[in-house]
Design a protein around this motif. Structure first.
Motif, short mmCIF file in Angstrom:
data_model
loop_
_atom_site.label_atom_id
_atom_site.label_comp_id
_atom_site.label_asym_id
_atom_site.label_seq_id
_atom_site.Cartn_x
_atom_site.Cartn_y
_atom_site.Cartn_z
N UNK A 25 -11.47 9.80 -36.08
CA UNK A 25 -11.62 11.66 -36.31
C UNK A 25 -11.19 11.63 -37.73
N UNK A 26 -12.09 12.37 -38.28
CA UNK A 26 -11.63 13.41 -39.38
C UNK A 26 -13.59 13.34 -40.62
N UNK A 27 -13.30 14.27 -41.40
CA UNK A 27 -14.94 14.58 -42.07
C UNK A 27 -15.31 13.29 -42.54
N UNK A 28 -14.27 12.36 -43.15
CA UNK A 28 -14.35 11.50 -44.37
C UNK A 28 -15.11 10.42 -43.13
N UNK A 29 -15.61 10.48 -41.82
CA UNK A 29 -16.21 9.55 -41.38
C UNK A 29 -18.01 9.93 -41.35
N UNK A 30 -17.63 10.79 -41.70
CA UNK A 30 -19.28 11.53 -41.78
C UNK A 30 -20.03 10.74 -42.55
N UNK A 31 -19.58 10.24 -43.83
CA UNK A 31 -20.26 9.32 -44.93
C UNK A 31 -19.97 8.03 -44.79
N UNK A 32 -19.09 7.96 -44.25
CA UNK A 32 -17.98 6.93 -44.25
C UNK A 32 -17.57 5.80 -43.14
N UNK A 33 -18.15 4.55 -42.95
CA UNK A 33 -17.93 3.46 -41.99
C UNK A 33 -16.07 3.04 -41.37
N UNK A 34 -15.93 3.10 -41.03
CA UNK A 34 -14.28 2.40 -40.91
C UNK A 34 -14.95 0.49 -40.93
N UNK A 35 -14.07 0.51 -42.07
CA UNK A 35 -13.87 -1.15 -41.64
C UNK A 35 -13.08 -1.85 -40.50
#
Length: 118
Positions: A25-35
């Motif tokens: 979780x984390x706000x960065x995941x709103x615009x970035x996908x987990x590789x």
């Protein structure tokens, strides 16, 4: 920042099974996908080692000692990675850490203890 929360560790007899889960979780995941997402483990007195890794597209790679016994999978919609561990052996005893790569940064979970008794 990305937070990784693991669950599912515990004590099991040799030959048994456990399923680990790790939710990111984390706000960065709103615009970035987990590789890539993966699992590592560290036994007492030993270095941390790769157990299994899975790409966003589903390609997997396993360490030799766990091939045929462990299965890694992920749910991209839930930002969650799983590790199904079957036919556990005492030498699988370790702290298991979840790992994820977002953009170019690696993130680690706090670890979950897996103990396999003989």
């Amino acid at each position: 920042q990305v937070q990784l929360v693991e669950s599912g560790g515990g004590l099991v007899q040799a030959g048994g099974s456990l399923r680990l889960s790790c939710a990111a979780s984390g706000s960065i995941l709103i615009e970035n996908k987990i590789n890539a997402m993966g699992w590592y483990r560290q036994a007492p007195g030993k270095q941390r080692e790769l157990v299994a890794v899975i790409t966003r597209g589903g390609s997997t790679n396993y360490a030799e000692p766990v091939k045929g016994r462990f299965t890694i999978s992920r749910d991209n919609a839930k930002n969650t990675v799983y590790l199904q561990m079957n036919s556990l052996k005492p030498e699988d005893t370790a702290v298991y850490y979840c790992n994820s790569i977002v953009v170019v940064t690696q993130y680690w979970g706090q670890g979950t203890q897996v103990t396999v008794s003989s």
